[in-house]
Write a protein that holds these residues in place. Sequence first.
Motif, PDB file in Angstrom:
ATOM      1  N   PHE A  74       0.827  -1.203   0.000  1.00  0.00           N
ATOM      2  CA  PHE A  74       0.000   0.000   0.000  1.00  0.00           C
ATOM      3  C   PHE A  74       0.863   1.255   0.000  1.00  0.00           C
ATOM      4  O   PHE A  74       0.507   2.270  -0.610  1.00  0.00           O
ATOM      5  N   PHE A  75       1.995   1.179   0.680  1.00  0.00           N
ATOM      6  CA  PHE A  75       2.903   2.320   0.722  1.00  0.00           C
ATOM      7  C   PHE A  75       3.344   2.730  -0.683  1.00  0.00           C
ATOM      8  O   PHE A  75       3.440   3.926  -1.004  1.00  0.00           O
ATOM      9  N   GLY A 131     -15.012   1.822  -7.665  1.00  0.00           N
ATOM     10  CA  GLY A 131     -14.363   2.869  -6.888  1.00  0.00           C
ATOM     11  C   GLY A 131     -13.764   3.923  -7.789  1.00  0.00           C
ATOM     12  O   GLY A 131     -14.154   4.067  -8.959  1.00  0.00           O
ATOM     13  N   ASP A 132     -12.811   4.658  -7.266  1.00  0.00           N
ATOM     14  CA  ASP A 132     -12.163   5.741  -8.004  1.00  0.00           C
ATOM     15  C   ASP A 132     -10.941   5.237  -8.758  1.00  0.00           C
ATOM     16  O   ASP A 132     -10.296   4.259  -8.363  1.00  0.00           O
ATOM     17  N   VAL A 133     -10.609   5.929  -9.840  1.00  0.00           N
ATOM     18  CA  VAL A 133      -9.454   5.586 -10.663  1.00  0.00           C
ATOM     19  C   VAL A 133      -8.503   6.772 -10.677  1.00  0.00           C
ATOM     20  O   VAL A 133      -8.917   7.909 -10.946  1.00  0.00           O
ATOM     21  N   TYR A 134      -7.218   6.515 -10.367  1.00  0.00           N
ATOM     22  CA  TYR A 134      -6.205   7.564 -10.311  1.00  0.00           C
ATOM     23  C   TYR A 134      -5.102   7.270 -11.324  1.00  0.00           C
ATOM     24  O   TYR A 134      -4.790   6.118 -11.610  1.00  0.00           O
ATOM     25  N   ARG A 135      -4.537   8.328 -11.830  1.00  0.00           N
ATOM     26  CA  ARG A 135      -3.317   8.195 -12.627  1.00  0.00           C
ATOM     27  C   ARG A 135      -2.135   8.192 -11.671  1.00  0.00           C
ATOM     28  O   ARG A 135      -2.096   8.940 -10.699  1.00  0.00           O
ATOM     29  N   ILE A 193       7.038   3.266 -14.335  1.00  0.00           N
ATOM     30  CA  ILE A 193       5.893   2.750 -15.079  1.00  0.00           C
ATOM     31  C   ILE A 193       4.650   3.574 -14.735  1.00  0.00           C
ATOM     32  O   ILE A 193       4.314   3.747 -13.567  1.00  0.00           O
ATOM     33  N   LYS A 194       3.956   4.062 -15.771  1.00  0.00           N
ATOM     34  CA  LYS A 194       2.713   4.791 -15.567  1.00  0.00           C
ATOM     35  C   LYS A 194       1.570   3.792 -15.416  1.00  0.00           C
ATOM     36  O   LYS A 194       1.469   2.828 -16.176  1.00  0.00           O
ATOM     37  N   VAL A 195       0.714   4.033 -14.445  1.00  0.00           N
ATOM     38  CA  VAL A 195      -0.360   3.086 -14.140  1.00  0.00           C
ATOM     39  C   VAL A 195      -1.675   3.824 -13.938  1.00  0.00           C
ATOM     40  O   VAL A 195      -1.706   5.009 -13.616  1.00  0.00           O
ATOM     41  N   ALA A 196      -2.747   3.091 -14.146  1.00  0.00           N
ATOM     42  CA  ALA A 196      -4.080   3.519 -13.743  1.00  0.00           C
ATOM     43  C   ALA A 196      -4.429   2.721 -12.498  1.00  0.00           C
ATOM     44  O   ALA A 196      -4.457   1.486 -12.535  1.00  0.00           O
ATOM     45  N   VAL A 197      -4.674   3.404 -11.407  1.00  0.00           N
ATOM     46  CA  VAL A 197      -4.891   2.760 -10.111  1.00  0.00           C
ATOM     47  C   VAL A 197      -6.381   2.794  -9.789  1.00  0.00           C
ATOM     48  O   VAL A 197      -6.967   3.863  -9.606  1.00  0.00           O
ATOM     49  N   LYS A 198      -6.991   1.621  -9.745  1.00  0.00           N
ATOM     50  CA  LYS A 198      -8.417   1.509  -9.441  1.00  0.00           C
ATOM     51  C   LYS A 198      -8.564   1.084  -7.984  1.00  0.00           C
ATOM     52  O   LYS A 198      -8.169  -0.019  -7.603  1.00  0.00           O
ATOM     53  N   ARG A 199      -9.124   1.963  -7.183  1.00  0.00           N
ATOM     54  CA  ARG A 199      -9.227   1.745  -5.736  1.00  0.00           C
ATOM     55  C   ARG A 199     -10.680   1.596  -5.321  1.00  0.00           C
ATOM     56  O   ARG A 199     -11.511   2.446  -5.596  1.00  0.00           O
ATOM     57  N   GLU A 237      -8.328  -2.538   2.031  1.00  0.00           N
ATOM     58  CA  GLU A 237      -8.011  -1.955   0.734  1.00  0.00           C
ATOM     59  C   GLU A 237      -8.039  -3.019  -0.367  1.00  0.00           C
ATOM     60  O   GLU A 237      -7.506  -4.115  -0.195  1.00  0.00           O
ATOM     61  N   MET A 238      -8.697  -2.681  -1.482  1.00  0.00           N
ATOM     62  CA  MET A 238      -8.655  -3.507  -2.689  1.00  0.00           C
ATOM     63  C   MET A 238      -8.277  -2.574  -3.831  1.00  0.00           C
ATOM     64  O   MET A 238      -9.064  -1.718  -4.233  1.00  0.00           O
ATOM     65  N   ILE A 239      -7.053  -2.725  -4.334  1.00  0.00           N
ATOM     66  CA  ILE A 239      -6.524  -1.811  -5.340  1.00  0.00           C
ATOM     67  C   ILE A 239      -5.933  -2.612  -6.489  1.00  0.00           C
ATOM     68  O   ILE A 239      -5.200  -3.576  -6.271  1.00  0.00           O
ATOM     69  N   LEU A 240      -6.257  -2.199  -7.711  1.00  0.00           N
ATOM     70  CA  LEU A 240      -5.699  -2.805  -8.913  1.00  0.00           C
ATOM     71  C   LEU A 240      -4.936  -1.735  -9.683  1.00  0.00           C
ATOM     72  O   LEU A 240      -5.428  -0.617  -9.873  1.00  0.00           O
ATOM     73  N   ALA A 241      -3.724  -2.075 -10.121  1.00  0.00           N
ATOM     74  CA  ALA A 241      -2.906  -1.142 -10.908  1.00  0.00           C
ATOM     75  C   ALA A 241      -2.695  -1.730 -12.295  1.00  0.00           C
ATOM     76  O   ALA A 241      -2.106  -2.805 -12.436  1.00  0.00           O
TER      77      ALA A 241
END
Length: 829
Positions: free
Chosen positions: A476-477, A498-502, A509-515, A554-558
């Motif tokens: 998570f850090f 949930g929300d999606v962050y750049r 590496i550039k990622v789309a983070v879906k939280r 937390e459930m996060i996909l990158a």
Amino acid sequence: MEDKLHQPLILLLFLVFFSSYQLPSSAYTLPDKYFINCGSNINLNIASRTYVGDMNSGLVSFTKQQSFATDNNQASKTPSALYRTARIFRQMSSYVLEIDSIGSYLVRLHFFSPMNISTAVFDVSASGFLLLHNFTVQNSNNTAVIKEFILSIPIGRFSINFVPQRSSFAFVNAIEVFPAPPDFIIDESSNGNKGILSQALHTIHRINVGGPTLSPENDTLLRTWLPDDGYLYDAHTAKNRQVLAAQLNYLAPVNKFIAPAPVYMTAKEMIIDTSRQSNNFNVTWSYDVTRNARHLVRVHFCDIVSSSLSNFQFLLYIDCCLSQKINPYQRTGRWATPFYFDFVVDSDDSGLMNISIGPDSSSSVQTPFLNGVEIMEMVGVPGFVTVKSKQKSVFVIVGLVLGGLVLVCVFGGLLCNRSKCRKSKSVETPEWSPLTAYKGSTHSNRKMPQQSKLGREDTINTSPVRDLNLGLKIPFFEIQLATSNFDTKLLIGKGGFGDVYRGTLRTGIKVAVKRSKPGSGQGLPEFQTEIMVLSRIRHLHLVSLIGYCDEMSEMILAYEFMGKGTLREHLYNSELPSLLWKQRLEICIGAARGLNYLHKGASGGIIHRDVKSTNILLDENLLAKVADFGLSRLGPLDQSHVSTVVKGTFGYLDPEYFSTQQLTEKSDVYSFGVVLLEVLCARAVVDPTLPKDQVNLAEWGMLCKKKGLLEQILDPSIKPQINPNSLRKFSDIAEKCLQEDAVDRPTMSDVAWELEYALQLQQTAVAQEPHEDSMSIISAMLLLPVVPSFPSMTAQFRGDDTSIIREDDSDSAPSAGEVFSLLRIDDTR
């Protein structure tokens, strides 16, 4: 009879061969040499060691050198009498020491720099390694700089070389060189990396986790251990634990020389607040390390946090590349028994290394703890040795090696001959492998069996995902760093999950983070499914999963970042430029290839189950990739699967699947047919504002096709571009995909082929007759572009149907920056 004669000979050879080896570390005592007080003729007694003045000792080989001594005013400012003198070198010079036993040695160089020698710039080398390069010393806080190395040194002369840079000079205040205890450093790490002893190890951090500073007087090997509080990322996640009068139970290979007792009698323990699950994140320490270098990380454990001996486990993480299950009971079988692991870890370009501990849901008692950390850079840059060993010493070493090899050959030959007379036995798998990693979920409602990456099955009642690729686990850090702690300025979309962050990982590496919404518990089956599917498949036209985070609630996909967003954003209800017809064809071909790989390329086949224009993403070059596999499932391709709950998005749903609840790959084909009409007409698949017969795009489009009125509903921006033959072929493909009976629909392989031909018709300079069949045009077939074959990974995806049905307002467009779509189905389906 022959076997009995062999036994005494084997025993004799065994004793001869090992007679020259040292006794175990229990017999080890700290040697008296070499402890050198440089630039002085005075012997100093410090920490029960005598540092011998090097003046007139014959230890230094030099051309131009001098000693340095502080004046009376400066003497009071030095932290120790050891730093009141120094040896200064104007040209390359060396300390030459006689080594009488082979093994690992601790080499410490002490530097304290008053103002008049603070400009020194120099190199230090030894044993063929460049230990320090362009080294300078700044003592602004009035403390000495001690550089510690662990080297394997042969018998003979050992030289430490000081080389000033350009017109500068070199200096050193004190030197320590003494043999380490046997097995102090093992040649193979716990994660399977060999050859550690062939490298020089440079100690960067030595941390007493949960305890105070330990000075050399408190350490068996005169080491300094610093407290961990300055490296802890969030002080609210852990607390100190200490036992004042514990009797430590040392078990080999751990002894008091590995780390002193005070290290194992203090620890940091994770704070677990059962009333606030969302705050129970991993405990993380962040250490400065050398960029893009290999490091040996030693982590120390001793269970002093449990009230009694119990079988529990937790997880250790080192950066994004290593995850290890820690089970104190399984490791030692005793309370208050020290143990440690050595891991070889490569650092990245950030110059930081994160070490975390966190709970494992398979353990009923979740009390992660850590006692100590040592981080050593593996120095592999060749240096130079200017003073060679005596020839006699070389012959002695060669002779010993050759003699040992002869004994080994004889001993091995006898054993091999003996083994032929016996039945062969199975060889057990080594306990440690390059990544012996397990990851369990921390969500209390997860009850699925887990299989480790190495294929060993464990029955764990609360672990989240079977066959999970643990190399994708991101702490998570790391996610916080990548998204600037979920800065709203980086928010690019919102969805049912949930929300999606750049974001940008430390690797660049550039990622789309879906939280997911923390603590909501919604979307858990989709979260698990997406990890299981994407961790096992790779294709040019499928969005790649970079990693996932599963800490507590937390459930996060990158994912890989797709800079151009969704296909629908480029078709309607947005300010983006309209796509050319050729671009639309290429996008459809790419998406069809991705779906075909899901159906045929992966073992057993995968049904996407939610094909729509918002789940087709575009990169900077408009390359199409299918995304969002939360509703996917392993589907039997030659027989129907009865599903208890219909899932998907209204407007794209296969009517046969909806009415019969029988799911096949042809359900994806129908949904893709709807996407083809979207591409052609640039309108929503369901638009309640239109007349009744036009609300549903699939029904309206097929009605216009049958009446020969399809051109009237085309996107006006592409009408002048479309070759009539290409349009006919494209509409025929859509019509085939939208057949009511699944058996009448083509496969995705056929769809991709037909779309490629539609593109060929668009590009050809020779207009074909509108009613010519593509299958009969041999010349056009030869002109078709070659479909590349992409490497794949075998998918073994199993899972019961999820129970969540989501809703999608198909007529409402997503925000301009949204990358990941809503995964919902209308209640009025």
